[in-house]
Motif scaffolding. Structure first.
Motif, PDB file in Angstrom:
ATOM      1  N   ALA A  31       0.870  -1.182   0.000  1.00  0.00           N
ATOM      2  CA  ALA A  31       0.000   0.000   0.000  1.00  0.00           C
ATOM      3  C   ALA A  31       0.898   1.220   0.000  1.00  0.00           C
ATOM      4  O   ALA A  31       1.937   1.238   0.658  1.00  0.00           O
ATOM      5  N   TRP A  35      -3.885   5.395   4.464  1.00  0.00           N
ATOM      6  CA  TRP A  35      -5.308   5.131   4.223  1.00  0.00           C
ATOM      7  C   TRP A  35      -5.515   3.850   3.418  1.00  0.00           C
ATOM      8  O   TRP A  35      -6.355   3.014   3.741  1.00  0.00           O
ATOM      9  N   GLU A  36      -4.683   3.700   2.357  1.00  0.00           N
ATOM     10  CA  GLU A  36      -4.765   2.465   1.572  1.00  0.00           C
ATOM     11  C   GLU A  36      -4.311   1.268   2.408  1.00  0.00           C
ATOM     12  O   GLU A  36      -4.873   0.185   2.317  1.00  0.00           O
ATOM     13  N   LEU A  38      -4.726   0.882   5.610  1.00  0.00           N
ATOM     14  CA  LEU A  38      -5.823   0.514   6.518  1.00  0.00           C
ATOM     15  C   LEU A  38      -6.831  -0.379   5.807  1.00  0.00           C
ATOM     16  O   LEU A  38      -7.285  -1.394   6.355  1.00  0.00           O
ATOM     17  N   GLN A  39      -7.194   0.001   4.574  1.00  0.00           N
ATOM     18  CA  GLN A  39      -8.152  -0.803   3.811  1.00  0.00           C
ATOM     19  C   GLN A  39      -7.595  -2.196   3.511  1.00  0.00           C
ATOM     20  O   GLN A  39      -8.307  -3.193   3.599  1.00  0.00           O
ATOM     21  N   MET A  40      -6.299  -2.262   3.161  1.00  0.00           N
ATOM     22  CA  MET A  40      -5.672  -3.549   2.845  1.00  0.00           C
ATOM     23  C   MET A  40      -5.615  -4.437   4.093  1.00  0.00           C
ATOM     24  O   MET A  40      -5.836  -5.650   4.015  1.00  0.00           O
ATOM     25  N   GLN A  42      -7.635  -4.389   6.727  1.00  0.00           N
ATOM     26  CA  GLN A  42      -8.975  -4.850   7.069  1.00  0.00           C
ATOM     27  C   GLN A  42      -9.475  -5.925   6.099  1.00  0.00           C
ATOM     28  O   GLN A  42     -10.176  -6.853   6.502  1.00  0.00           O
ATOM     29  N   LYS A  43      -9.081  -5.809   4.838  1.00  0.00           N
ATOM     30  CA  LYS A  43      -9.551  -6.743   3.823  1.00  0.00           C
ATOM     31  C   LYS A  43      -8.790  -8.066   3.855  1.00  0.00           C
ATOM     32  O   LYS A  43      -9.386  -9.145   3.781  1.00  0.00           O
TER      33      LYS A  43
END
Length: 576
Positions: A31, A35-36, A38-40, A42-43
């Protein structure tokens, strides 16, 4: 293969770390900002995160803080890899929950060592966590399948075990799987029953006794405590019903021994209903139901006992249900009829009264004995309206006979213990007498001995209230139930009816003679009249007259008569 997330805004460094990790057989995902990242995270739920601090949109500190606040990502090992080498930055990172902190430029071996160390720690923590989870699951599983008081397996455990065990029996010719349902009641209840620890103590004690029996008897497979506060025993597959009976008897003998608590002894009464797979049912609930039906069928048996289920029991239960449904319509359709059995004074030979006895002419089943339908009426509560109908009908019919020539003619009416314990019983009796304009002094209420297992003070109060109105009271079936001579002193009865068991062949049996002589003497000392039931022979009559019995009743003089025949009987007697 471990999955590692690299969060780095500089492309060259990000790709360099990715290539290194992939060469070491790690799966690397990347990432370019917080911010990216965090999304990675969580996913993909990576096994470890390597992260820079200074990045656009969301810096490393913000990313770490957000991850630690989320239960799903809070435990992921987090390593900072940054150009910020100040001690304050290190402290800030550790405060937020970082697992390690490396500075750029970095050494490849150092990075791999830190990653390896954190993954090993995570694996250890994961194993510990799994161990705790398994332990908790085992505890939850045990609690879900065991009774918390006795620690015995519960019904869920029993059902699972039964479903496994029955497969052994299904293909074996002649074998069956016995289920024993134990109903345990405390006898001679005392203030101990109100102690909160008593139930726990009894469950534990009884459970220990049964477990001891199980250890010494390989035929007992499982003992369970049910939600109904009953115990169930599952035996191993067998072809021998005698073995099942022997085990049931051993259980009764074991539980018949008193239980000591606080220098007092507690006695329990045990009854056992037995049903068998596959003969009686294929599911556990069926077997439990049939065993319970068996207990219900034999509940009047007050001894420690065991009984096997059989189809006839179910037929009897169905008949009880059908009769219970027909009760109300029976009164409306005038299916009940009263018969009257004369009572004879032994000195004069004259009829001085009658006992009212009910009969049921059922439109489908014909004449039904009161011995069958009265217990059903008592269990259902229908005995209250039925008892009131009997009293009212008897008062009207006897009053309409207009027996002026018979002085002080008595009408005896049986009163059920269930009916007597109703709070408004005395009031309803007086209301019925007023409605029928019947002479209270002619009425005699016969109480069964089971009245005395109620609240004795309440019994005394009701009896005093009734006697104050001139109504006579008799104790019926004396000597067959709960009776004690002390009740004759405590309660002022007018009459005592000796049960027919003691009267049959009394002229021949000395043991009966001895008992009845004592009863007669005791009653006369207390100014109580004696009525002998079931007199059928001249020899029985002679003995009773010689021993000063006051009144006799039985087939020797007359069977119970409908009201029309009673009038003929009395008129014929008067004309002699």
């Amino acid at each position: 293969m471990y999955k590692i997330l690299i969060v780095e805004d500089e492309l060259d460094i990000r790709e360099n770390i990715q290539q290194i990790l992939e060469l070491k057989d790690f799966t690397a995902i990347t990432a370019e900002n917080g911010w990216e990242g965090l999304q990675m995270a969580q996913k993909h739920q990576p096994d470890l995160i390597v992260c820079d601090i200074m990045m656009p949109l969301l810096d490393g500190y913000g990313l770490l803080k957000t991850l630690r606040q989320d239960v799903a990502t809070a435990s992921i090992p987090f390593i900072f890899l940054t150009a910020k080498a100040e001690h304050a930055d290190l402290r800030q990172a550790m405060k937020l929950g970082a697992d390690d902190y490396l500075t750029k430029p970095f050494q490849l071996d150092k990075l791999l060592q830190v990653i390896s160390t954190q993954l090993e720690k995570r694996q250890i923590v994961t194993q510990q966590y799994k161990g705790k989870i398994e332990q908790m699951e085992a505890q939850v599983n045990h609690l879900a399948r065991h009774d918390n008081l006795s620690n015995l397996p519960n019904q869920l455990f029993l059902e699972e075990y039964f479903n496994q065990t029955r497969l052994q029996v299904y293909n074996e010719d002649g074998q069956f799987l016995p289920l024993l349902l134990l109903d345990i009641n405390i006898l001679y209840q005392s203030k101990l029953l109100f102690e909160p620890s008593l139930r726990h103590f009894l469950c534990k004690n009884i459970g220990e006794r049964l477990n001891n029996l199980k250890q010494n008897n390989q035929a007992i497979d499982l003992i369970a405590y049910l939600e109904t506060n009953q115990l169930a025993l599952l035996l191993k597959p067998t072809q021998d019903s005698k073995l099942v009976a022997e085990i049931a008897q051993q259980i009764l003998e074991s539980l018949s021994q008193p239980i000591s608590l606080n220098d007092q002894q507690i006695f329990v009464q045990t009854r056992i209903g037995i049903s068998c797979y596959p003969n009686d049912g294929l599911q556990l609930n069926e077997l439990l139901t049939y065993a319970e039906i068996t207990l219900e069928h034999y509940k009047l048996d007050k001894t420690n006992c065991y009984h096997f289920y059989h189809q006839e029991i179910l037929n009897v239960i169905f008949r009880k249900v059908l009769l219970e449904c027909d009760f109300l319509s029976a009164i409306e359709n005038k299916e009940f009829e009263l018969y009257y059995q004369p009572q004879i004074n032994t000195k004069t030979g004259k009829t001085i009264g009658v006992e009212a006895l009910i009969r049921w002419h059922h439109p489908e089943h014909g004449l039904i004995s009161p011995a069958e339908f009265i217990p059903i009426a008592e269990q259902s509560g229908f005995i209250v309206p039925l008892g009131e109908w009997i009293l009212k009908t008897a008062c009207l019919q006897i009053k309409n006979l207009e027996l002026e020539e018979v002085e002080n003619f008595k009408l005896a009416v049986n009163i059920s213990a269930y009916q007597f314990q109703q709070e408004n019983f005395s009031q309803r009796v007086l209301e019925i007498i007023e409605e029928t304009n019947f002479d209270m002094k002619q009425l005699e209420l016969e109480l069964t001995e089971t009245v005395f297992i109620q609240d004795l003070e309440a019994v005394k109060l009701k009896m005093k209230e009734l006697k104050s109105q001139g109504i006579e009271l008799s104790i019926d079936d004396f000597g067959t139930g709960y009776s004690s001579f002390k009740y004759l002193r405590e309660f002022s009865f007018n009459n005592l009816k000796v049960d027919r068991y003691f009267i049959t062949n009394i002229d021949k049996l000395r043991d009966k003679q001895s008992i009845v002589k004592v009863i007669i003497q005791m009653a006369h000392d207390l100014m109580i009249n004696i009525i002998a039931e079931g007199v059928e022979t001249q020899e029985e009559l002679n003995w009773l007259k010689q021993n000063h019995c006051d009144v006799i009743q039985g087939y020797f003089f007359s069977r119970p008569l409908p009201i029309e025949n009673l009038k003929i009987f009395l008129l014929a007697e008067h004309q002699k």
